[in-house]
Design an enzyme around this catalytic site. Structure first.
Site, mmCIF file in Angstrom:
data_model
loop_
_atom_site.group_PDB
_atom_site.id
_atom_site.type_symbol
_atom_site.label_atom_id
_atom_site.label_comp_id
_atom_site.label_asym_id
_atom_site.label_seq_id
_atom_site.Cartn_x
_atom_site.Cartn_y
_atom_site.Cartn_z
ATOM 1 N N HIS A 81 -7.231 2.015 9.594
ATOM 2 C CA HIS A 81 -7.020 1.356 10.685
ATOM 3 C C HIS A 81 -6.496 2.159 12.190
ATOM 4 C CE1 HIS A 81 -4.049 -2.348 11.263
ATOM 5 N NE2 HIS A 81 -4.484 -2.409 11.794
ATOM 6 N N CYS A 83 1.564 -0.609 10.546
ATOM 7 C CA CYS A 83 0.424 0.028 9.669
ATOM 8 C C CYS A 83 -0.356 1.587 11.000
ATOM 9 C CB CYS A 83 -0.648 -0.684 9.200
ATOM 10 S SG CYS A 83 -0.473 -1.757 8.212
ATOM 11 N N ASP A 138 3.061 -1.142 2.941
ATOM 12 C CA ASP A 138 3.694 -1.886 3.173
ATOM 13 C C ASP A 138 4.237 -2.595 1.784
ATOM 14 O OD1 ASP A 138 2.511 -3.152 5.288
ATOM 15 O OD2 ASP A 138 2.363 -5.264 4.973
ATOM 16 N N ASN A 197 4.599 1.833 6.108
ATOM 17 C CA ASN A 197 6.191 1.675 6.582
ATOM 18 C C ASN A 197 6.610 0.166 5.233
ATOM 19 O OD1 ASN A 197 3.431 -0.194 7.408
ATOM 20 N ND2 ASN A 197 4.978 -1.142 6.653
ATOM 21 N N LYS A 231 8.625 -5.125 6.888
ATOM 22 C CA LYS A 231 7.873 -4.272 7.690
ATOM 23 C C LYS A 231 8.382 -4.655 9.627
ATOM 24 C CE LYS A 231 2.795 -5.112 8.691
ATOM 25 N NZ LYS A 231 1.702 -5.118 7.674
#
Length: 467
Positions: free
Chosen positions: A159, A103, A64, A314, A329
């Site tokens: 993730h 993500c 982020d 991102n 984001k």
């Protein structure tokens, strides 16, 4: 396209006065503006052509991190000397994009080299439960490199699915140390559901120190090894993702842990915490951590033959500095997908360079595979374009379309033109070299171009899975 100097000025000089007002800064606009590096020049492949062995690959992701959160990208208040030095020693990309706006799908696009919408797991934006993940049968950057003789490791945030069905060690990485979920509290390692989320391989690993410190140590140890073959290390920091916990913030950590254990599933979002100054502290800590890993690489004697790539997964979030871009984001506006991106490979690529070539995450997958001498799996064709010929030999990169799709939004970039439809449902067209903030909608005056780009987006979309 814009020149590197004007692009830099847009992210720096134009940012100064607005940033000072927004941040309550006492510095003047001139003081807040980073001076352009006089040694930075437009990218050109090195001549005469140099040769080297297949590179080690150190691929670093921040989490982020906004497009202008580095001082080399125009931040007036955050200082990132280690990443700035990496840029001076390599190539800084001004028009680089993530594969998606959150993500998980971006990581899918990196690991597979394909649009996230080609896989079921990539439809989650982002993954929030155990129902989806990166299928172990799908070839990945790691599995393809491992098959071609590379050692592979992933340290940090995965993730892309949870145990028992999904794991880096099931998808091509020889080693894994990190967390499976999208966020965790930096000391306790508790995730969104209150689960403990620090693993070595597929087994829990107990370490209650500050997470960024642990990842930095692990990565430094890995790059410092006496490797008998080339290696790939995906180093995925969680910094500066929420919660807004810096090293030493043990009281704030304890309060978040108390709320998690009391059943507050929103505690990690930390909506009642954080600040511009705390965010600055976290980004500068990320910079120091990258610096320590790069120092370990230098001590190992492998620096010349290691390709280092740094980017964000991102665009930035609550406290990020994205000027002059709009959106953040989760949006397909520039602020949600344009990210700082730096590449360094001393053995083959000259430093002090800047490129405004439009590129996105799947391009890097294709590029790394070619540089490593690995071939994509024929049953899973890549959506990215290899930049290897451009980077090493100066070959022209043909104009192509960069495509994005998230729920409720669509975007496609061709050259300097961007087609965008946001949640309003209205088709818009922007000329990015003149309007990177996406405020001057040219759709009423460019109906033919709008129709062409919209049709191009819809052709790609037709080949993807439905939500």
């Amino acid at each position: 396209m814009s020149t590197p100097l004007s692009r830099r000025a847009l992210g720096g000089a134009a940012a100064g006065a607005a940033a000072a007002a927004a941040l309550g800064a006492t510095a003047t606009a001139a003081q807040a503006t980073p001076a352009p590096d006089p040694q930075e020049r437009p990218f050109r492949a090195a001549h005469p052509r140099r040769h080297s062995r297949r590179p080690n690959i150190l691929f670093i992701l921040g989490d982020d991190l906004g497009w202008a959160d580095l001082s080399s990208y125009g931040s007036p208040h955050i200082r990132t000397p280690h990443l700035d030095r990496l840029a001076r020693e390599g190539v800084r990309f001004t028009d680089a994009y993530s594969g998606s706006a959150t993500c998980s799908p971006t990581r899918f696009s990196l690991y597979t080299g394909r649009y996230p919408g080609r896989t079921k797991g990539g439809l989650a934006e982002p993954i929030a439960d155990r129902s989806a993940g990166l299928e172990p049968t799908h070839p990945t950057l790691a599995s393809l490199l491992r098959d071609s003789g590379y050692a592979t490791a992933l340290i940090g945030k995965w993730h892309c699915g949870y145990l028992p069905d999904y794991s880096p060690t099931k998808s091509g990485w020889d080693e894994f140390f990190g967390n499976f979920g999208g966020a965790l509290e930096y000391y306790s390692k508790l995730g969104l559901g209150g689960e403990y989320d620090l693993y070595e391989g597929d087994a829990e690993y107990k370490d209650l120190r500050y997470y960024t410190r642990i990842l930095t140590e692990r990565a430094s140890e890995y790059v410092g090894r006496d490797h008998g073959k080339p290696w790939l290390l995906n180093l995925n920091f969680t910094t500066p993702h929420w919660p807004w916990i810096a090293d030493g913030d043990t009281e704030e950590s304890a309060e978040i842990v108390r709320r998690i254990k009391a059943g507050d599933r929103s505690a990690l979002w930390h909506q009642d915490g954080g600040s511009v100054e705390k965010y600055k502290e976290m980004v500068e800590d990320l910079d120091r951590s990258v610096g320590r890993v790069l120092a370990a690489l230098k001590r190992s004697g492998q620096e010349q033959d290691t390709l280092v790539f740094f980017a964000s997964d991102n665009g930035g979030e609550r406290f990020s500095y994205n000027w002059p871009l709009s959106g953040n984001k989760a949006s397909l506006q520039e602020g949600g997908i344009r990210v700082p991106s730096i590449l360094r490979w001393p053995a083959r690529i000259d430093g002090g360079q800047v490129s405004d070539l439009p590129v996105f995450t799947p391009d890097w997958t294709a590029t790394l595979l070619e540089l490593a001498g690995a071939r994509p799996h024929p049953a899973y064709p890549l959506d990215g374009t290899s930049l290897a010929g451009h980077l090493l030999r100066g070959a022209e990169v043909p104009e192509r379309d960069l495509f994005w799709r998230v729920r409720g939004e669509r975007a496609l970039r061709r050259g300097d033109w961007k087609y965008y439809r946001g949640k309003s449902g209205r088709d818009q067209l922007f000329h990015l070299s003149e309007d990177s903030r996406e405020q001057a909608d040219r759709a009423p005056f460019e109906q033919a171009r709008l129709a062409e780009l919209r049709a191009a987006w819809e052709r790609i979309d037709a080949g993807l899975l439905r939500y």
